[in-house]
Design a protein around this motif. Structure first.
Motif, PDB file in Angstrom:
ATOM      1  N   MET A   1       0.853  -1.194   0.000  1.00  0.00           N
ATOM      2  CA  MET A   1       0.000   0.000   0.000  1.00  0.00           C
ATOM      3  C   MET A   1       0.888   1.244   0.000  1.00  0.00           C
ATOM      4  N   LYS A   2       0.615   2.139  -0.928  1.00  0.00           N
ATOM      5  CA  LYS A   2       1.447   3.334  -1.063  1.00  0.00           C
ATOM      6  C   LYS A   2       1.088   4.316   0.055  1.00  0.00           C
ATOM      7  N   PRO A   3       2.100   4.721   0.854  1.00  0.00           N
ATOM      8  CA  PRO A   3       1.777   5.563   1.994  1.00  0.00           C
ATOM      9  C   PRO A   3       1.321   6.969   1.579  1.00  0.00           C
ATOM     10  N   ALA A   4       0.345   7.516   2.300  1.00  0.00           N
ATOM     11  CA  ALA A   4      -0.082   8.902   2.088  1.00  0.00           C
ATOM     12  C   ALA A   4      -0.025   9.642   3.417  1.00  0.00           C
ATOM     13  N   SER A   5       0.888   9.173   4.301  1.00  0.00           N
ATOM     14  CA  SER A   5       0.950   9.745   5.642  1.00  0.00           C
ATOM     15  C   SER A   5       1.503  11.174   5.642  1.00  0.00           C
ATOM     16  N   ARG A   6       2.256  11.530   4.603  1.00  0.00           N
ATOM     17  CA  ARG A   6       2.743  12.913   4.502  1.00  0.00           C
ATOM     18  C   ARG A   6       1.583  13.905   4.382  1.00  0.00           C
ATOM     19  N   GLU A   7       0.471  13.399   3.880  1.00  0.00           N
ATOM     20  CA  GLU A   7      -0.702  14.250   3.655  1.00  0.00           C
ATOM     21  C   GLU A   7      -1.602  14.313   4.877  1.00  0.00           C
ATOM     22  N   GLU A 116      -2.465  -6.239   3.586  1.00  0.00           N
ATOM     23  CA  GLU A 116      -2.565  -4.839   3.175  1.00  0.00           C
ATOM     24  C   GLU A 116      -1.157  -4.234   3.119  1.00  0.00           C
ATOM     25  N   GLU A 117      -0.359  -4.596   4.129  1.00  0.00           N
ATOM     26  CA  GLU A 117       1.007  -4.074   4.215  1.00  0.00           C
ATOM     27  C   GLU A 117       1.800  -4.452   2.963  1.00  0.00           C
ATOM     28  N   ILE A 118       1.601  -5.667   2.458  1.00  0.00           N
ATOM     29  CA  ILE A 118       2.365  -6.095   1.285  1.00  0.00           C
ATOM     30  C   ILE A 118       1.591  -5.856  -0.016  1.00  0.00           C
ATOM     31  N   ALA A 119       0.386  -5.307   0.075  1.00  0.00           N
ATOM     32  CA  ALA A 119      -0.437  -5.001  -1.112  1.00  0.00           C
ATOM     33  C   ALA A 119      -0.557  -6.214  -2.023  1.00  0.00           C
ATOM     34  N   ILE A 120      -1.078  -7.308  -1.461  1.00  0.00           N
ATOM     35  CA  ILE A 120      -1.147  -8.537  -2.247  1.00  0.00           C
ATOM     36  C   ILE A 120      -2.272  -8.487  -3.286  1.00  0.00           C
ATOM     37  N   ASN A 121      -3.375  -7.786  -2.978  1.00  0.00           N
ATOM     38  CA  ASN A 121      -4.509  -7.831  -3.911  1.00  0.00           C
ATOM     39  C   ASN A 121      -4.177  -7.316  -5.306  1.00  0.00           C
ATOM     40  N   THR A 147      -9.487   1.130   1.295  1.00  0.00           N
ATOM     41  CA  THR A 147      -8.661   0.336   2.206  1.00  0.00           C
ATOM     42  C   THR A 147      -9.348   0.351   3.581  1.00  0.00           C
ATOM     43  N   PRO A 148      -8.963  -0.589   4.477  1.00  0.00           N
ATOM     44  CA  PRO A 148      -9.591  -0.606   5.803  1.00  0.00           C
ATOM     45  C   PRO A 148      -9.310   0.686   6.564  1.00  0.00           C
ATOM     46  N   SER A 149     -10.300   1.161   7.344  1.00  0.00           N
ATOM     47  CA  SER A 149     -10.066   2.371   8.133  1.00  0.00           C
ATOM     48  C   SER A 149      -9.951   2.033   9.618  1.00  0.00           C
ATOM     49  N   HIS A 150     -10.009   0.728   9.922  1.00  0.00           N
ATOM     50  CA  HIS A 150      -9.903   0.285  11.316  1.00  0.00           C
ATOM     51  C   HIS A 150      -9.366  -1.136  11.233  1.00  0.00           C
ATOM     52  N   GLN A 328     -11.188   9.127  16.820  1.00  0.00           N
ATOM     53  CA  GLN A 328     -12.650   9.291  16.846  1.00  0.00           C
ATOM     54  C   GLN A 328     -13.098  10.469  15.989  1.00  0.00           C
ATOM     55  N   SER A 329     -12.219  11.459  15.840  1.00  0.00           N
ATOM     56  CA  SER A 329     -12.593  12.649  15.084  1.00  0.00           C
ATOM     57  C   SER A 329     -12.303  12.526  13.598  1.00  0.00           C
ATOM     58  N   ILE A 330     -11.277  11.780  13.237  1.00  0.00           N
ATOM     59  CA  ILE A 330     -10.864  11.793  11.822  1.00  0.00           C
ATOM     60  C   ILE A 330     -10.936  10.424  11.150  1.00  0.00           C
ATOM     61  N   GLY A 331     -11.155   9.360  11.912  1.00  0.00           N
ATOM     62  CA  GLY A 331     -11.212   8.024  11.300  1.00  0.00           C
ATOM     63  C   GLY A 331      -9.834   7.543  10.889  1.00  0.00           C
ATOM     64  N   GLY A 332      -9.788   6.404  10.241  1.00  0.00           N
ATOM     65  CA  GLY A 332      -8.514   5.747   9.981  1.00  0.00           C
ATOM     66  C   GLY A 332      -7.813   6.146   8.698  1.00  0.00           C
ATOM     67  N   HIS A 333      -8.568   6.555   7.678  1.00  0.00           N
ATOM     68  CA  HIS A 333      -7.923   6.807   6.382  1.00  0.00           C
ATOM     69  C   HIS A 333      -6.948   7.977   6.428  1.00  0.00           C
ATOM     70  N   ALA A 334      -7.234   8.955   7.317  1.00  0.00           N
ATOM     71  CA  ALA A 334      -6.382  10.147   7.367  1.00  0.00           C
ATOM     72  C   ALA A 334      -4.929   9.780   7.691  1.00  0.00           C
ATOM     73  N   TYR A 335      -4.725   8.672   8.408  1.00  0.00           N
ATOM     74  CA  TYR A 335      -3.370   8.286   8.806  1.00  0.00           C
ATOM     75  C   TYR A 335      -2.524   7.867   7.603  1.00  0.00           C
ATOM     76  N   GLY A 336      -3.183   7.526   6.507  1.00  0.00           N
ATOM     77  CA  GLY A 336      -2.468   7.377   5.241  1.00  0.00           C
ATOM     78  C   GLY A 336      -1.735   6.074   5.007  1.00  0.00           C
ATOM     79  N   TRP A 337      -1.837   5.113   5.939  1.00  0.00           N
ATOM     80  CA  TRP A 337      -1.220   3.816   5.665  1.00  0.00           C
ATOM     81  C   TRP A 337      -2.029   2.733   6.366  1.00  0.00           C
ATOM     82  N   VAL A 338      -1.473   1.533   6.513  1.00  0.00           N
ATOM     83  CA  VAL A 338      -2.239   0.366   6.933  1.00  0.00           C
ATOM     84  C   VAL A 338      -2.797   0.490   8.362  1.00  0.00           C
ATOM     85  N   TYR A 339      -1.958   0.986   9.287  1.00  0.00           N
ATOM     86  CA  TYR A 339      -2.315   0.947  10.704  1.00  0.00           C
ATOM     87  C   TYR A 339      -2.660   2.348  11.194  1.00  0.00           C
ATOM     88  N   PRO A 340      -3.932   2.612  11.521  1.00  0.00           N
ATOM     89  CA  PRO A 340      -4.294   3.946  12.002  1.00  0.00           C
ATOM     90  C   PRO A 340      -4.214   4.036  13.529  1.00  0.00           C
TER      91      PRO A 340
END
Lengths: 474, 224
Positions: A1-7, A116-121, A147-150, A328-340
Motif C-alpha cells: 500500500m502506497k503511503p499517504a501519511s505525509r498528507e 494490506e502491508e504487502i499489497a497482495i490484492n 482500504t480498511p479504516s480500522h 474518533q474525530s478523523i477516522g482511519g484513512h487520514a493516517y495514510g497507511w495500513v495501521y491507524p
C-alpha cells in the motif's frame, strides 16, 4: 500500500468536514468503549492478566530467534511449508509462486492487515488471479475500492445506506426491487454471494493472530467464520504472518486470548478461535492439501533492542484507536497507511520511516487513554515522544516549530527572564479577556480560537503565587 | 545469506547478548513445562456449577442448549430441534463412534442421517465436541474423520453434542486433555473453539448472526 501519511494534515481536515464520515464515526464511541469496559469489569483478574500478557511477550521478544526456529521445525514436521521474507516484495513473490504453481484462478481471503502491508490484492490481480475478500467489512470496502479504516472493523467509516447502494451497483444479477432496508438483508446477500466464492477458490489466504512455538501452529480469531471457510475449502491454505506474532506455548496464547476479544469488541471470547497445524492428514476428509506460512519481517527486527521494541507486543485489538480522541474525530484513512490510530502512529514510522510518517506521532494530545486500555500495556505516548525526538534530531520538524521550540528553550534556561515574561503574558492575557475570562481571538493562536474560546489566565502566575506564600487551596 | 538467516541473525544481534546456552535452556524449559499462567477463578467450581456456567455463557452468546440423559436420547432431541425450527429431517455427522452408535433408526425413524464432510446443500450438521470451557461457554472440536471441519462451518445449523463430564473450567484443562490424546508438542490439524453462532458487526456495529458460518448453534448436553 502506497503511503499517504505525509498528507496527514490535509487528510485530517478533509475528514473533519466529511459529514457522512462523521456520522459513521459516531458509532465508535458508543459501541466499542462501553462494551470493553463492561467486559473488563466482569473479569476480576483482567488487570493481572494484562501484566502477565506483557511479560509473556517481553520474554518472547528477548528470545525471538529461538522461538521462531522452534516454531519452524514444528510447523515443518507437521507438513507445513515456511517461507521467510524480509520485504513486502519477497512476500508477494512467495504467495504468487504458490498460486501460479497451483494454477489458481481465484483466491479467497480472510481478514489480514499484513496482506494490506504487502499489497497482495493488486499483485494477484496483475497475475490474472481474482482476490476475493470474505470478511464482510473487507468485502464492502473491496467493492468500494477502499482500504480498511480500522484494524478490526475495516468498514466502520461506511454507513448502511452506502452499503446498500454499493450492493445494488455490484450485484446486478439480483432483482432491482429487492428489499435491502435492514442490515440482516445485506448480511444475507453477502453470505449467498461469498458462499459460491469459497467453493470456487483454489487458494485461501488468512492472517495469523498468533504463531505457537510449542506446536508449530497458527491461530486465527474471527466472528464470522469466513476465515475458516477460506482455509478449509481450497486446495492450499496460505497463512500471512509476521515475526512478532510468536508466542511460546498454548497456555501463553490462552492468557493473551482472555484479553484480545474483551479489549477489541468487548466480547468474552470471539465466536471462532481456530488453531491450525499443517495440512490435511491421513484419513482426513476435508481441509487443505497444502499449508504454507509466509513469515515477514519488513523492518520489525530493526525495532528490537531499541526504544520501540515494546510496540512488537501489540496483538492488534484496536482498543487504542477506539479510545483515541484523534481517531474518533478523523477516522482511519487520514493516517495514510495500513495501521491507524495510536498504534499506527508508533508502528508506521518504524516500518516506512519517520521521514514518511513523522506527522503521525504528532497527531496526539498525549491524553494517555491508549496506554490505559492497551491489553499489552504498550507505552504508546512515550513512544510517540521518542519519534518526535527522532524527527527533531533528523531535522524533519517544520521550520516554524523548530524556531518556536528554540525560542522556548532559550527562555526556559533563563529562569529570571522566564518568570518575568510569563508573568507579563499572564497579566496581559487576563486584562485582554476582561470579565469574561475567555479570549475570542488571539494573534498566532488562530488554530485554536477559530473553533473555540481560549480560557485566559486569571492573573498572577502559579510560581508568583507560590512565592508569596499562597500555598493552600482556597 | 538466505532471508531466514538474515532475519534470525538480525534478531540475535539485537537481543542475544552472547549467552546462547542460557537462552536456549530458558526456551527449552518454557516449552517443555508449558506452565499455566493465572487462570480466572470463574471456572474453578464444582462439576454441577461448571456445567451451569457453561450453559449460561453459551446462551449469553445466542447458542441454544438442551439436556438429554444419555447419548441414546440424542436422536430424539435432534429430531425435535429440527421440527421446532421447520428444518428438513436430514443431518450429516462424521465417523465419531458416539454419533455412529446412537439409535438413529429406532428413535428418529423419519430422520435421514448421512456421514462424511459437509456438502454445500447440507442444512444441518452434528458434531461431537472433545470438550467445553465453562469460563466462556466455548465448545472445542478437533478435526479428523470423526468430525470433519466443514461440518462446523458450512451448514446453516450446527448441532453439537457434548458429555457433561467433558465440560472443563478453563482452556488450559482442555490443552492437557488434548496433549494426553495426541502427545506433547503437537495438535490435531485443526482445533476449533466455537463460542456461539457466527456473527458480524461490520454494518454500523449492529450484531447480525450467521455472517458466513452457522446462523444457529444448538448444544445438546449428555448428562450421563
Amino acid at each position: 500500500m502506497k503511503p499517504a501519511s505525509r498528507e496527514f494534515k490535509n487528510n485530517a481536515s478533509r475528514a473533519l468536514n466529511d459529514a457522512q464520515l462523521q456520522r459513521a464515526l459516531n458509532t465508535v464511541q458508543g459501541g466499542f468503549i462501553e462494551k470493553r469496559r463492561n467486559a473488563a469489569d466482569k473479569l476480576p483478574e483482567f488487570e493481572t492478566l494484562r501484566d502477565q500478557a506483557r511479560d509473556i511477550k517481553n520474554h518472547t521478544l528477548e528470545h525471538l530467534d529461538l522461538y521462531l526456529a522452534e516454531w519452524e521445525s514444528k510447523a515443518t514436521a507437521a507438513g507445513g511449508h515456511v517461507h521467510w521474507c524480509e520485504t513486502p516484495a519477497e512476500a508477494r513473490e512467495a504467495i504468487l509462486s504458490i498460486c501460479k504453481r497451483l494454477n489458481a484462478k481465484s483466491v479467497t481471503k480472510g481478514k489480514s492487515m499484513i496482506t494490506e502491508e504487502i499489497a497482495i490484492n493488486p499483485a494477484l490481480a496483475d497475475a490474472g488471479i481474482d482476490p476475493v475478500e470474505t470478511d464482510l467489512g473487507e468485502y464492502i470496502i473491496q467493492l468500494r475500492g477502499e482500504t480498511p479504516s480500522h484494524i478490526i472493523a475495516p468498514a466502520i467509516h461506511v454507513t448502511k445506506d452506502q452499503i446498500e447502494a454499493d450492493f445494488r451497483k455490484t450485484h446486478t444479477h439480483l432483482p432491482g426491487d429487492r428489499n435491502l432496508d435492514e442490515s440482516t438483508a445485506l448480511v444475507n446477500e453477502a453470505r449467498q454471494i461469498l458462499r459460491q466464492k469459497y467453493i470456487e477458490a483454489d487458494v485461501g489466504i488468512t492472517g495469523a493472530n498468533f504463531l505457537i512455538a510449542e506446536t508449530g501452529s497458527s491461530v486465527i480469531v474471527t466472528n464470522e467464520g469466513n476465515g475458516d471457510l477460506t482455509q478449509t475449502l481450497p486446495k492450499a491454505h496460505i497463512v500471512m504472518a509476521t515475526i512478532d506474532k510468536m508466542v511460546p506455548t498454548l497456555e501463553d496464547v490462552s492468557t493473551i486470548l482472555r484479553l484480545l476479544a474483551r479489549s477489541a469488541t468487548g466480547q468474552e471470547f470471539s465466536a471462532y478461535t481456530t488453531w491450525s497445524t499443517g495440512p490435511r492428514r491421513p484419513g482426513d476428509l476435508d481441509g487443505p492439501e497444502e499449508y504454507h506460512v509466509v513469515v515477514l519481517d519488513n523492518g520489525r527486527s530493526g525495532m528490537l533492542g531499541t526504544e520501540f521494541q515494546d510496540v512488537l507486543r501489540c496483538i492488534r485489538c484496536g482498543a487504542c484507536m477506539n479510545h483515541c480522541p484523534v481517531y474518533q474525530s478523523i477516522g482511519g484513512h487520514a493516517y495514510g497507511w495500513v495501521y491507524p490510530g495510536p498504534i499506527g502512529s508508533v508502528l508506521t514510522p518504524g516500518l516506512i520511516g519517520v521521514d514518511e510518517a513523522g506527522q503521525l506521532p504528532n497527531a496526539s494530545t498525549f491524553c494517555g487513554r491508549c496506554e490505559e486500555v492497551c491489553p499489552m500495556r504498550i507505552p504508546l505516548p512515550k513512544m510517540m515522544r521518542h519519534w518526535r525526538e527522532k524527527e527533531f534530531e533528523s531535522k524533519l520538524t517544520p521550520h516554524t516549530v523548530r524556531t518556536g521550540l528554540g525560542l522556548w528553550s532559550w527562555l526556559a534556561r533563563r529562569p529570571g527572564l522566564y518568570h518575568l515574561a510569563t508573568g507579563i503574558a499572564a497579566r496581559a492575557l487576563s486584562a485582554m479577556a476582561g470579565r469574561r475570562g475567555r479570549l475570542r481571538s488571539l494573534p498566532l493562536a488562530g488554530g485554536w480560537t477559530r473553533h473555540r474560546d481560549l480560557p485566559a489566565p486569571q492573573g498572577r502566575s502559579f510560581q508568583a503565587r507560590w512565592k508569596s506564600g499562597e500555598r493552600s487551596m482556597q | 545469506m538466505s532471508a531466514r538467516d538474515a532475519i534470525l541473525s538480525r534478531i540475535r544481534r539485537a537481543t542475544g547478548r552472547g549467552d546462547d546456552a542460557g537462552r536456549q535452556a530458558a526456551v527449552a524449559e518454557r516449552l517443555k513445562s508449558h506452565r499455566r499462567n493465572l487462570i480466572p477463578e470463574r471456572g474453578n467450581i464444582d462439576a454441577k456449577a461448571r456445567i451451569k456456567l457453561f450453559e449460561d455463557m453459551a446462551i449469553a452468546v445466542q447458542a441454544s442448549v438442551a439436556h438429554v440423559a444419555s447419548s441414546n436420547d440424542v436422536p430424539e432431541a435432534v429430531a425435535a430441534y429440527l421440527r421446532q425450527h421447520n428444518l428438513p429431517q436430514h443431518i450429516r455427522h462424521g465417523a465419531h463412534e458416539t454419533a455412529a452408535n446412537m439409535p438413529w433408526a429406532e428413535k428418529a425413524p423419519a430422520l435421514e442421517v448421512v456421514t462424511g464432510p459437509a456438502e454445500p446443500a447440507d442444512e444441518v450438521s452434528l458434531s461431537i465436541a472433545v470438550g467445553g470451557v465453562a469460563e466462556t461457554g466455548t465448545l472445542v472440536l478437533t478435526s479428523g474423520p470423526d468430525n470433519p471441519t466443514t461440518l462446523n462451518f458450512l451448514p446453516e445449523n450446527h448441532i453439537v453434542a457434548i458429555r457433561a463430564s467433558d465440560v472443563a473450567g478453563s482452556y488450559e484443562d482442555i490443552w492437557d486433555r488434548i496433549r494426553k490424546a495426541h502427545g506433547e508438542g503437537t495438535l490435531p490439524r485443526t482445533v476449533n473453539m466455537v463460542t456461539g453462532p457466527s456473527r458480524t458487526g461490520d454494518i454500523e456495529q449492529r450484531i447480525e448472526l450467521g455472517a458466513h458460518g452457522p446462523r444457529r448453534l444448538h448444544i445438546v448436553i449428555i448428562d450421563e
